[in-house]
Design an enzyme around this catalytic site. Structure first.
Site, PDB file in Angstrom:
ATOM      1  N   ASN A   1       0.866  -1.183   0.000  1.00 24.59           N
ATOM      2  CA  ASN A   1       0.000   0.000   0.000  1.00 24.59           C
ATOM      3  C   ASN A   1       0.901   1.230   0.000  1.00 24.59           C
ATOM      4  OD1 ASN A   1      -1.830   2.036   0.465  1.00 24.59           O
ATOM      5  ND2 ASN A   1      -2.232   1.481   2.612  1.00 24.59           N
ATOM      6  N   TRP A   2       1.003   1.858  -1.172  1.00 20.64           N
ATOM      7  CA  TRP A   2       1.911   3.009  -1.279  1.00 20.64           C
ATOM      8  C   TRP A   2       1.345   4.263  -0.624  1.00 20.64           C
ATOM      9  CZ3 TRP A   2       3.930   3.203  -7.039  1.00 20.64           C
ATOM     10  CH2 TRP A   2       4.675   2.046  -7.289  1.00 20.64           C
ATOM     11  N   LYS A   3       0.067   4.243  -0.314  1.00 19.22           N
ATOM     12  CA  LYS A   3      -0.606   5.446   0.211  1.00 19.22           C
ATOM     13  C   LYS A   3      -0.378   6.612  -0.773  1.00 19.22           C
ATOM     14  CE  LYS A   3       0.279   3.601   4.747  1.00 19.22           C
ATOM     15  NZ  LYS A   3       0.132   3.771   6.174  1.00 19.22           N
TER      16      LYS A   3
ATOM     17  N   HIS B   1      -9.509   1.013   5.112  1.00 19.27           N
ATOM     18  CA  HIS B   1      -8.231   1.292   5.783  1.00 19.27           C
ATOM     19  C   HIS B   1      -8.472   2.298   6.917  1.00 19.27           C
ATOM     20  CE1 HIS B   1      -4.129   2.630   6.474  1.00 19.27           C
ATOM     21  NE2 HIS B   1      -3.726   1.540   5.835  1.00 19.27           N
TER      22      HIS B   1
ATOM     23  N   GLU C   1      -6.854   4.782   7.838  1.00 15.32           N
ATOM     24  CA  GLU C   1      -6.660   6.196   7.465  1.00 15.32           C
ATOM     25  C   GLU C   1      -7.895   6.747   6.762  1.00 15.32           C
ATOM     26  OE1 GLU C   1      -2.942   5.642   5.415  1.00 15.32           O
ATOM     27  OE2 GLU C   1      -1.967   5.166   7.320  1.00 15.32           O
TER      28      GLU C   1
ATOM     29  N   GLU D   1      -5.228  -4.966  10.832  1.00 15.30           N
ATOM     30  CA  GLU D   1      -4.243  -3.898  10.959  1.00 15.30           C
ATOM     31  C   GLU D   1      -4.507  -3.112  12.241  1.00 15.30           C
ATOM     32  OE1 GLU D   1      -2.456  -2.763   6.933  1.00 15.30           O
ATOM     33  OE2 GLU D   1      -4.193  -1.506   7.236  1.00 15.30           O
TER      34      GLU D   1
ATOM     35  N   GLY E   1       2.355   2.563  10.618  1.00 15.39           N
ATOM     36  CA  GLY E   1       3.255   3.687  10.408  1.00 15.39           C
ATOM     37  C   GLY E   1       3.978   4.131  11.670  1.00 15.39           C
TER      38      GLY E   1
ATOM     39  N   SER F   1       3.477  -1.832  10.429  1.00 14.90           N
ATOM     40  CA  SER F   1       4.936  -1.815  10.619  1.00 14.90           C
ATOM     41  C   SER F   1       5.580  -3.161  10.326  1.00 14.90           C
ATOM     42  CB  SER F   1       5.292  -1.319  12.032  1.00 14.90           C
ATOM     43  OG  SER F   1       4.848   0.013  12.191  1.00 14.90           O
TER      44      SER F   1
ATOM     45  N   GLY G   1       2.802  -1.065   4.275  1.00 12.25           N
ATOM     46  CA  GLY G   1       2.788   0.351   3.931  1.00 12.25           C
ATOM     47  C   GLY G   1       4.193   0.850   3.625  1.00 12.25           C
ATOM     48  N   GLY G   2       4.812   1.511   4.600  1.00 15.05           N
ATOM     49  CA  GLY G   2       6.124   2.147   4.406  1.00 15.05           C
ATOM     50  C   GLY G   2       7.157   1.250   3.750  1.00 15.05           C
TER      51      GLY G   2
END
Ligand code: PEP
Length: 252
Positions: free
Chosen positions: A9-11, A97, A99, A169, A175, A215, A236-237
């Protein structure tokens, strides 16, 4: 169908050039080193989907979006429909998600509608659920996740559930660099299978793919993925660096 999956997930990250370099690096790796024990999904921002599906057509990874509209079509300025995504050969979509729940008001009801839209277009939802830190500390994290799952999924048929992927999640891990321990992940994934058993059937409980997200990185993926009820990760990151993402997709 239950299988190992790693989804990136590149966001809202990367310029077009950076995005193209990242997918190309991953495609080049996969061409030389096919991964046969996991499915790989890349979820870039909307405007990079076409470039990404062009690369994926010649590669081993599939493409997902990060969101879609809860409505079919019409006067919904700024929105992207499931049909538009399907037209670009997008096969997956992250829905619910944390976010989106936190910053864009995605309620359980909106999330349920988005899942319906995705399934109608043969797009597999990657449905996200997970508790906040306050909910974990209060000890009611299982109830929170149960409600999220039941509100979003309980009305689906067995056939529809076959196309749903669940991502557990915990919000406190997203993150933050603070991942759930493998034991915490396993506890919740096993619990999610119990929820699926209660609401659907033993077959759906056993056959649903459940990913861990929060993470997850090259250093901890192997141990988390080794848990019996964990089928991979939503990353993610760590999906923004080709080298690290490659280490994660080869962590099974
Ligand atoms: C995510 O956004 O789904 C996620 C898991 O992020 P991160 O890996 O950066 O915690």
């Amino acid at each position: 169908m239950r299988r190992n999956i790693v989804a990136g997930n590149w966001k809202m990250n990367n310029s077009f050039d950076e995005a193209e370099e990242l997918v190309t690096d991953i495609a080049e790796y996969l061409e030389k080193n096919p991964v046969d024990d996991a499915e790989i999904i890349i979820c870039p921002p909307f405007i990079y989907l076409e470039m990404t599906t062009d690369v994926s057509a010649e590669s081993q990874f599939a493409v997902g979006a990060q969101n879609l509209c809860a409505y079919d079509k019409g006067a919904y300025t700024g929105e992207i429909s499931a049909a538009m995504l399907a037209g670009l050969d997008v096969e997956y979509c992250i829905i619910g998600h944390s976010e989106r729940r936190k910053y864009f008001g995605d309620t359980d009801e909106i999330i349920a509608a988005k899942i319906q839209q995705a399934l109608k277009e043969n797009i597999s939802p990657i449905f996200c659920c997970g508790e906040s830190l306050a909910e974990r500390e209060a000890g009611n994290y299982k109830e929170v996740v149960q409600t999220q799952i039941e509100e979003a999924l309980a009305n689906l048929s067995a056939d529809e559930m076959d196309n749903v992927i669940i991502a557990y999640e915990p919000v406190w891990a997203i993150g933050t660099g603070l991942n759930a321990t493998p034991a915490q992940a396993q506890e919740m994934h096993a619990y999610i299978r119990e929820i699926l058993l209660e609401n659907f059937s033993i077959a759906i409980a056993n056959n649903t793919t459940i990913l861990y997200g929060g993470s997850c990185n090259a250093g901890n993926a192997k141990e988390i993925f080794a848990q019996p009820d964990v089928d991979g990760g939503l990353i993610g990151g760590a999906s923004l660096k080709a080298n690290e993402f490659i280490q994660i997709i080869t962590a099974f």
